[in-house]
Design a protein around this motif. Structure first.
Motif, short mmCIF file in Angstrom:
data_model
loop_
_atom_site.label_atom_id
_atom_site.label_comp_id
_atom_site.label_asym_id
_atom_site.label_seq_id
_atom_site.Cartn_x
_atom_site.Cartn_y
_atom_site.Cartn_z
N GLN A 221 0.85 -1.19 0.00
CA GLN A 221 0.00 0.00 0.00
C GLN A 221 0.89 1.24 0.00
O GLN A 221 1.84 1.33 0.78
N ARG A 222 0.54 2.18 -0.86
CA ARG A 222 1.25 3.46 -0.93
C ARG A 222 0.42 4.52 -0.22
O ARG A 222 -0.74 4.74 -0.54
N ILE A 223 1.05 5.16 0.75
CA ILE A 223 0.38 6.16 1.57
C ILE A 223 0.71 7.56 1.03
O ILE A 223 1.87 7.89 0.82
N GLU A 224 -0.31 8.35 0.82
CA GLU A 224 -0.13 9.70 0.30
C GLU A 224 0.69 10.55 1.28
O GLU A 224 0.53 10.45 2.50
N ARG B 140 9.49 2.12 2.28
CA ARG B 140 10.37 2.92 1.44
C ARG B 140 9.70 4.24 1.10
O ARG B 140 8.47 4.39 1.24
N ASN B 141 10.50 5.19 0.66
CA ASN B 141 9.95 6.48 0.25
C ASN B 141 9.51 6.42 -1.21
O ASN B 141 9.68 5.42 -1.90
N GLY B 142 8.95 7.54 -1.68
CA GLY B 142 8.40 7.53 -3.03
C GLY B 142 9.42 7.70 -4.13
O GLY B 142 9.12 7.44 -5.29
N THR B 143 10.63 8.13 -3.83
CA THR B 143 11.62 8.46 -4.87
C THR B 143 11.92 7.30 -5.82
O THR B 143 11.89 7.53 -7.05
N PRO B 144 12.20 6.05 -5.43
CA PRO B 144 12.51 5.57 -4.09
C PRO B 144 14.03 5.42 -3.93
O PRO B 144 14.70 4.88 -4.80
N GLU C 37 5.61 3.86 1.34
CA GLU C 37 5.07 2.61 0.81
C GLU C 37 5.33 1.50 1.82
O GLU C 37 6.45 1.34 2.31
N VAL C 38 4.28 0.75 2.15
CA VAL C 38 4.36 -0.36 3.10
C VAL C 38 4.24 -1.66 2.31
O VAL C 38 3.28 -1.85 1.55
N CYS C 39 5.21 -2.56 2.51
CA CYS C 39 5.26 -3.79 1.73
C CYS C 39 5.25 -5.01 2.65
O CYS C 39 6.13 -5.13 3.51
N ILE C 40 4.27 -5.88 2.49
CA ILE C 40 4.19 -7.14 3.24
C ILE C 40 4.78 -8.21 2.33
O ILE C 40 4.20 -8.57 1.31
N MET C 41 5.95 -8.73 2.70
CA MET C 41 6.72 -9.57 1.80
C MET C 41 6.33 -11.05 1.91
O MET C 41 6.20 -11.60 3.01
#
Length: 461
Positions: A202-205, A240-244, A286-290
């Motif tokens: 999920q990407r958080i604004e 991670r950040n949006g750049t990323p 961005e939150v990543c569930i691996m």
């Protein structure tokens, strides 16, 4: 390893020549209990060590080994323990751990967070659709492609030699949601290549997460809490950040006895004090569930790095390794601080509106509520306005439904393109393109039939 709330009448003695590590000799007498009665090795509690008339030390105690108690964090102390003196080691609530009600109290950020969690105080959940109830685009239809949204805001990303099916399913969760997201391995990939991965993300604004102050010396720690049902193993959660160009990986473990049962896991991350973290309408965090991660996506646990995709560690379990493996995600949250409260299911209507800032669609066979007049001229570039449920994050991409048409009554033409050209308010300004011979036009007030399938408006990150 867990925190054990202090128990009544836990008291042992020690003659250790130490200021912090004490070998204990068992319960003082039949009226007391030993630490081992309520603690396993590695557990922590609060209490004190006292050598009467000589010294005391109160604080966080760890049952560091069988019949051994270590003062890992001292809250208060006085004096120096003697070499051979008898010390009393006991559980109890130090004054520094008590919640004050009669005046201001200098609690640390970590203690405030733990206090909120202990009291189940409501705290902002930075993740949208945490109960997995909203699924506008795909409903309960399973998807098998990279980039598929089984529910709003949650995307399945993968690249490997295997295959998966992912969907919203009806299955009650411990937090009270009727839904969860289920990933099923339909084609195994037991050999993890360096560039292989699979994750729910999920990407958080940026505007939603700007108060976390990432990228500054005031960056706040955060805790991600998830409900999960999956095979035993070590899994990772990445940020991670949006750049990323900034990322971190944390770990949680599903023990053998927890395999394929509903459990709640938490991972706490220190806030990143460097890097660029967006605070506008672009990707903030961005939150990543691996579920799978090759070496290209691995880095040292709990360490911020400059990698664009350091989502996992080398301990990451490979869910893709066995056909039929199932991973279920539910009751998720991301909170400020080092502890998370119990999951609270948000109101469906409120969450739907938050999701519609990023995506919404019309119903199939619906006439779109577009108003305006298309002046005579070419068959494109004409403008009309259309209300939307909420102001959208940015100009959405519009996907026209099947067999969509535009008409003014006498004249009807196939609608072949819709472009949103201005947002930021409750209406969209739309540029329409329709079919017809050169020079033909639809004039006067118009009606637009959205098509036999939904017309979609996407401003997803």
């Amino acid at each position: 390893m867990a925190f054990v709330a202090p128990k009544d009448r836990v008291l042992e003695q020690s003659s250790s020549n130490s200021q912090s590590v004490f070998v204990v000799t068992g319960a003082l007498d039949a009226g007391y209990n030993a630490f081992s009665a309520s603690m396993a090795v590695g557990d922590t509690t609060v209490g004190a060590v006292v050598e009467p008339g000589v010294a005391f030390k109160s604080g966080l105690l760890t049952y560091s080994n069988t019949n051994e108690v270590t003062v890992t964090t001292a809250f208060e102390s006085k004096g120096t323990f003697s070499a051979g003196g008898v010390k009393q080691v006991f559980m109890g609530m130090p004054a520094a751990s008590a919640l004050g009600l009669d005046g201001a109290q200098g609690l640390s950020t970590a203690r405030k967070a733990q206090g909120r969690a202990n009291l189940d105080v409501t705290r902002k959940n930075y993740l949208l659709n945490p109960g997995m109830m909203v699924s506008q685009e795909n409903g309960t239809t399973a998807g098998t492609t990279n980039g598929y949204y089984p529910v709003d805001q949650w995307r399945m990303d993968f690249s490997n030699a295997g295959s998966v099916s992912v969907a919203q399913v009806a299955s009650a969760t411990p937090g009270g949601s009727p839904n969860r997201t289920r990933v099923t391995v339909t084609g195994a990939d037991a050999s993890v290549g360096s560039a292989d991965y699979a994750m729910l993300t999920q990407r958080i604004e940026g505007r939603r997460a700007c108060d976390l102050r990432f990228g500054s010396a005031s960056a706040k720690s955060i805790t991600v809490q998830i409900g999960v049902k999956a095979p035993a193993g070590t899994y990772c959660i990445g940020l991670r950040n949006g750049t990323p160009n900034r990322s971190i990986a944390g770990e949680f473990t599903i023990a053998g006895g927890e395999a394929n049962t509903d459990v709640v896991k938490t991972v706490t991350f220190a806030g990143d004090t460097t890097g660029t973290w967006a605070v506008d309408t672009t990707i903030g965090i961005e939150v990543c569930i691996m579920l799978m991660a090759g070496s290209s996506f691995q880095q040292t646990v709990n360490t911020w790095g400059a990698a664009s995709g350091g989502f996992a560690t080398s301990n990451q379990f490979n869910l893709m390794g066995t056909n039929g493996n199932v991973f279920e995600l539910f009751d998720v949250g991301m909170y400020e601080g080092g502890a998370a409260p119990s999951f609270q299911l948000p109101d469906y209507d409120d969450e739907l509106r938050k999701c519609q800032r990023h995506y919404w669609q019309t119903a199939a066979n619906e006439y779109l509520p577009i108003s305006g007049t298309l002046l005579s001229g070419a068959t494109s570039g004409k403008f009309s306005s259309m209300p939307c449920p909420v102001p959208m994050r940015t100009d959405p991409t519009v996907t026209i439904g099947t067999s969509a048409v535009v008409t003014n009554g006498p004249t009807t033409a196939a609608l072949t393109g819709v472009t949103a050209v201005a947002t930021g308010h409750a209406s969209l300004m739309l540029s329409l393109t329709w079919s017809g011979s050169a020079g033909s036009a639809i004039a006067d007030a118009i009606v637009v039939f959205g098509g036999t399938t939904p017309t979609k408006f996407s401003a997803r990150l």
